[in-house]
Design a protein around this motif. Structure first.
Motif, PDB file in Angstrom:
ATOM      1  N   GLU A 130       0.830  -1.205   0.000  1.00 52.85           N
ATOM      2  CA  GLU A 130       0.000   0.000   0.000  1.00 52.85           C
ATOM      3  C   GLU A 130       0.870   1.263   0.000  1.00 52.85           C
ATOM      4  N   VAL A 131       1.665   1.411  -1.070  1.00 51.85           N
ATOM      5  CA  VAL A 131       2.504   2.594  -1.244  1.00 51.85           C
ATOM      6  C   VAL A 131       2.287   3.147  -2.655  1.00 51.85           C
ATOM      7  N   ARG A 188      15.642   5.880   9.986  1.00 49.16           N
ATOM      8  CA  ARG A 188      14.265   5.750  10.462  1.00 49.16           C
ATOM      9  C   ARG A 188      13.419   5.055   9.400  1.00 49.16           C
ATOM     10  N   LEU A 189      12.646   4.078   9.840  1.00 51.47           N
ATOM     11  CA  LEU A 189      11.760   3.390   8.903  1.00 51.47           C
ATOM     12  C   LEU A 189      10.776   4.366   8.285  1.00 51.47           C
ATOM     13  N   ARG A 190      10.304   5.337   9.058  1.00 51.96           N
ATOM     14  CA  ARG A 190       9.312   6.271   8.528  1.00 51.96           C
ATOM     15  C   ARG A 190       9.868   7.086   7.363  1.00 51.96           C
ATOM     16  N   ASP A 191      11.171   7.403   7.392  1.00 55.24           N
ATOM     17  CA  ASP A 191      11.759   8.158   6.291  1.00 55.24           C
ATOM     18  C   ASP A 191      11.687   7.354   4.987  1.00 55.24           C
ATOM     19  N   VAL A 192      11.939   6.060   5.107  1.00 56.41           N
ATOM     20  CA  VAL A 192      11.905   5.192   3.926  1.00 56.41           C
ATOM     21  C   VAL A 192      10.472   5.018   3.446  1.00 56.41           C
ATOM     22  N   LEU A 193       9.546   4.815   4.376  1.00 50.87           N
ATOM     23  CA  LEU A 193       8.140   4.646   3.989  1.00 50.87           C
ATOM     24  C   LEU A 193       7.593   5.918   3.366  1.00 50.87           C
ATOM     25  N   GLN A 194       7.969   7.072   3.899  1.00 55.74           N
ATOM     26  CA  GLN A 194       7.496   8.334   3.329  1.00 55.74           C
ATOM     27  C   GLN A 194       8.037   8.532   1.915  1.00 55.74           C
ATOM     28  N   ALA A 232       5.294   1.779  13.014  1.00 57.02           N
ATOM     29  CA  ALA A 232       6.303   1.857  11.960  1.00 57.02           C
ATOM     30  C   ALA A 232       6.760   3.293  11.740  1.00 57.02           C
ATOM     31  N   MET A 233       5.861   4.251  11.959  1.00 60.20           N
ATOM     32  CA  MET A 233       6.184   5.654  11.724  1.00 60.20           C
ATOM     33  C   MET A 233       6.769   6.333  12.960  1.00 60.20           C
ATOM     34  N   GLU A 234       6.830   5.637  14.084  1.00 54.28           N
ATOM     35  CA  GLU A 234       7.409   6.206  15.308  1.00 54.28           C
ATOM     36  C   GLU A 234       8.912   6.400  15.098  1.00 54.28           C
ATOM     37  N   LEU A 272      16.628  -8.619   6.981  1.00 50.12           N
ATOM     38  CA  LEU A 272      15.445  -8.049   6.333  1.00 50.12           C
ATOM     39  C   LEU A 272      15.618  -7.930   4.823  1.00 50.12           C
ATOM     40  N   THR A 273      14.617  -8.381   4.079  1.00 50.22           N
ATOM     41  CA  THR A 273      14.642  -8.272   2.612  1.00 50.22           C
ATOM     42  C   THR A 273      13.453  -7.491   2.053  1.00 50.22           C
ATOM     43  N   ARG A 274      12.353  -7.445   2.804  1.00 51.12           N
ATOM     44  CA  ARG A 274      11.146  -6.814   2.254  1.00 51.12           C
ATOM     45  C   ARG A 274      10.230  -6.356   3.373  1.00 51.12           C
ATOM     46  N   ILE A 275       9.631  -5.178   3.165  1.00 47.21           N
ATOM     47  CA  ILE A 275       8.533  -4.704   4.010  1.00 47.21           C
ATOM     48  C   ILE A 275       7.376  -4.375   3.085  1.00 47.21           C
ATOM     49  N   THR A 276       6.268  -5.055   3.285  1.00 48.45           N
ATOM     50  CA  THR A 276       5.075  -4.776   2.491  1.00 48.45           C
ATOM     51  C   THR A 276       4.029  -4.150   3.401  1.00 48.45           C
ATOM     52  N   LEU A 277       3.382  -3.093   2.922  1.00 46.67           N
ATOM     53  CA  LEU A 277       2.337  -2.444   3.709  1.00 46.67           C
ATOM     54  C   LEU A 277       0.999  -3.077   3.363  1.00 46.67           C
ATOM     55  N   ARG A 278       0.258  -3.413   4.399  1.00 49.86           N
ATOM     56  CA  ARG A 278      -1.018  -4.124   4.240  1.00 49.86           C
ATOM     57  C   ARG A 278      -2.192  -3.190   4.533  1.00 49.86           C
ATOM     58  N   ASP A 279      -3.340  -3.514   3.959  1.00 47.19           N
ATOM     59  CA  ASP A 279      -4.560  -2.758   4.249  1.00 47.19           C
ATOM     60  C   ASP A 279      -5.371  -3.437   5.346  1.00 47.19           C
ATOM     61  N   ARG A 280      -4.737  -4.346   6.030  1.00 50.10           N
ATOM     62  CA  ARG A 280      -5.363  -5.071   7.143  1.00 50.10           C
ATOM     63  C   ARG A 280      -4.244  -5.545   8.073  1.00 50.10           C
ATOM     64  N   GLU A 281      -4.630  -6.066   9.209  1.00 51.22           N
ATOM     65  CA  GLU A 281      -3.646  -6.645  10.134  1.00 51.22           C
ATOM     66  C   GLU A 281      -2.889  -7.767   9.434  1.00 51.22           C
ATOM     67  N   HIS A 282      -1.571  -7.741   9.552  1.00 51.26           N
ATOM     68  CA  HIS A 282      -0.759  -8.735   8.847  1.00 51.26           C
ATOM     69  C   HIS A 282      -1.095 -10.141   9.347  1.00 51.26           C
ATOM     70  N   ASP A 283      -1.124 -11.099   8.419  1.00 51.30           N
ATOM     71  CA  ASP A 283      -1.451 -12.487   8.762  1.00 51.30           C
ATOM     72  C   ASP A 283      -0.323 -13.427   8.341  1.00 51.30           C
ATOM     73  N   GLY A 284       0.912 -12.963   8.414  1.00 50.26           N
ATOM     74  CA  GLY A 284       2.045 -13.801   8.042  1.00 50.26           C
ATOM     75  C   GLY A 284       2.344 -14.859   9.083  1.00 50.26           C
ATOM     76  N   ALA A 285       3.369 -15.665   8.812  1.00 44.56           N
ATOM     77  CA  ALA A 285       3.783 -16.717   9.738  1.00 44.56           C
ATOM     78  C   ALA A 285       4.162 -16.105  11.078  1.00 44.56           C
TER      79      ALA A 285
END
Length: 433
Positions: A130-131, A188-194, A232-234, A272-285
């Motif tokens: 979701e970016v 900061r993770l937020r800098d990358v996400l922004q 994530a944005m903190e 870490l190799t990937r961060i994907t933004l979800r439109d719901r609570e993550h349901d990964g392993a």
């Protein structure tokens, strides 16, 4: 000829029978029971009248054989809890430093440690989901493009304190040593996400890493957890590439990892190799069922879990530890004043108070608690206690967070995976007569 078991062996093997023999029908420690207990701990017990029935003295709490010790280059004598995956905790007395040295930092893996890359700056990180603009950045580009930050951040395993639950919960039986407070450097993770442009629909992150599954099946994901977008944005949630001024060691996530302080360590993905933004609570392993989740309403200890009543464990509970004395320490004859110090932390909160008792919780002495140099760094505490005589004592250490929540005497809110167990620490000492 049958050999009679000593009281320490009896408590280890059959605590209910030990209690019946030592405390008697009225639950009072006296006479032969008091003598036996005193002999087991090596001296008189001045506050024996306060010792609760069913409480095994701290000096007798561990099996005579002692813990297994990790033998690993570059690591101190950590306690080995598992070797597949590798899990090791740090004894409290090795956590006395303000900043935890890398060799003393605990280890919690879920899969295999990947082979270290020969060219860390070429390591790639993908930001997608979701970016507005998906990104693929090398570590070298990440370092050049975004401002660097360095914080002292406390990281704690979600199962820290699990050994205090009764009945025993599933998983590695951590005591208090699944924690460390290192100096982390990254962006900061937020800098990358922004930079990728976070869509309004994004509510949760999903982390993916390079650690191979224990089965060896390349199609299976070892662990994929995440955090709410607000976390994530903190500003203290970072993508770290250095630990205590050096590149991350392989066992701690080289060359890139997340640090999401205050949350269970599983949210701080290594390799870490990937961060994907979800439109719901993550349901990964590792995000569903009772995994890293706790019940909303108390359940019967040992009972069957209703997964619909479970919520994700986010902020870790308050905990204080004493670090300058080892459990079972013998002090010189004539000792009456004992200096105590340690650390305390409280997940998303701060620590309001630390108190110590020397009489099995009948009275408590307030400690001096320092403010942290930055949010999510553990807080140092200290005090000096006066003891009345020679004999056996236990220092009980209790933290209270900024919302007034206090560590319990026994692990509360039992859950099948044993998360959030923050029972007070007990450290036994013997002053020689």
């Amino acid at each position: 000829m049958r050999r009679e078991r000593g009281i320490d062996e009896l408590y280890r093997d059959d605590p209910e029978r030990a209690d019946a023999l030592v405390f008697g029908r009225r639950g009072l420690l006296k006479g032969a029971g008091l003598a036996a207990m005193g002999a087991a701990v090596g001296g008189a017990i001045p506050f024996a009248g306060n010792l609760p029935t069913g409480l095994v003295p701290g000096a007798m709490a561990q099996a005579a054989a002692g813990p297994k010790i990790l033998k690993m280059d570059g690591k101190a004598d950590l306690v080995l809890l598992g070797d597949r995956p590798l899990v090791a905790e740090t004894p409290e007395y090795l956590l006395d430093d303000d900043v935890t040295p890398t060799d003393k930092f605990f280890i919690r893996n879920n899969g295999q440690v990947p082979e270290p890359t020969a060219n860390p700056d070429a390591w790639e990180l993908t930001i997608d989901g979701e970016v507005n603009t998906p990104l693929k950045l090398t570590l070298g580009e990440l370092k050049k493009r975004f401002p660097h930050v360095t914080y002292r951040l406390q990281l704690e395993c979600g199962g820290n304190g699990r050994a205090a639950f009764s009945p025993e919960a599933r998983g590695n039986q951590w005591t208090n040593g699944g924690v460390g407070n290192a100096e982390w450097t990254g962006v900061r993770l937020r800098d990358v996400l922004q930079a990728a442009g976070v869509k309004p629909s994004a509510v949760y992150t999903g982390n993916y890493a390079a650690d191979p599954h224990l089965s060896g099946d390349a199609s299976r994901i070892t662990l994929s957890r995440g955090v709410p977008i607000a976390k994530a944005m903190e500003e203290h949630t970072i993508l770290a590439f250095a630990m205590n001024g050096q590149p991350l060691p392989p066992v701690h996530g080289f060359p890139l990892r997340v640090i999401a302080p205050g949350y269970p360590g599983s949210a701080s993905a290594k390799w870490l190799t990937r961060i994907t933004l979800r439109d719901r609570e993550h349901d990964g392993a590792g995000m569903t069922g009772t995994s890293y989740r706790v019940p909303k309403t108390p359940m019967i200890p040992g009972g069957k879990a209703d997964e619909k009543d479970f919520v994700i464990l986010e902020s870790m509970p308050v905990r204080a530890i004493l670090t300058n004395l080892r459990n079972g320490t013998e002090l010189a004859a004539g000792t009456r004043k004992v200096a105590l110090r340690g650390h305390a932390w409280a997940g998303e909160e701060t620590v309001k108070a630390v108190d110590v008792s020397h009489d099995f919780g009948q009275t408590w002495q307030a400690c001096t608690v320092d403010a942290p140099p930055n949010k999510y760094c553990w807080q140092n505490w200290r005090t000096e206690m006066t003891l009345p005589s020679a004999g056996y004592f236990e220092f009980w250490v209790r933290g209270t967070d900024s919302r007034g929540r206090m560590q319990p005497a026994a692990a509360a809110n039992w859950n099948p995976q044993g998360y959030g167990g923050n029972a007070i620490q007990r450290v036994a000492v013997l002053i020689k007569a």
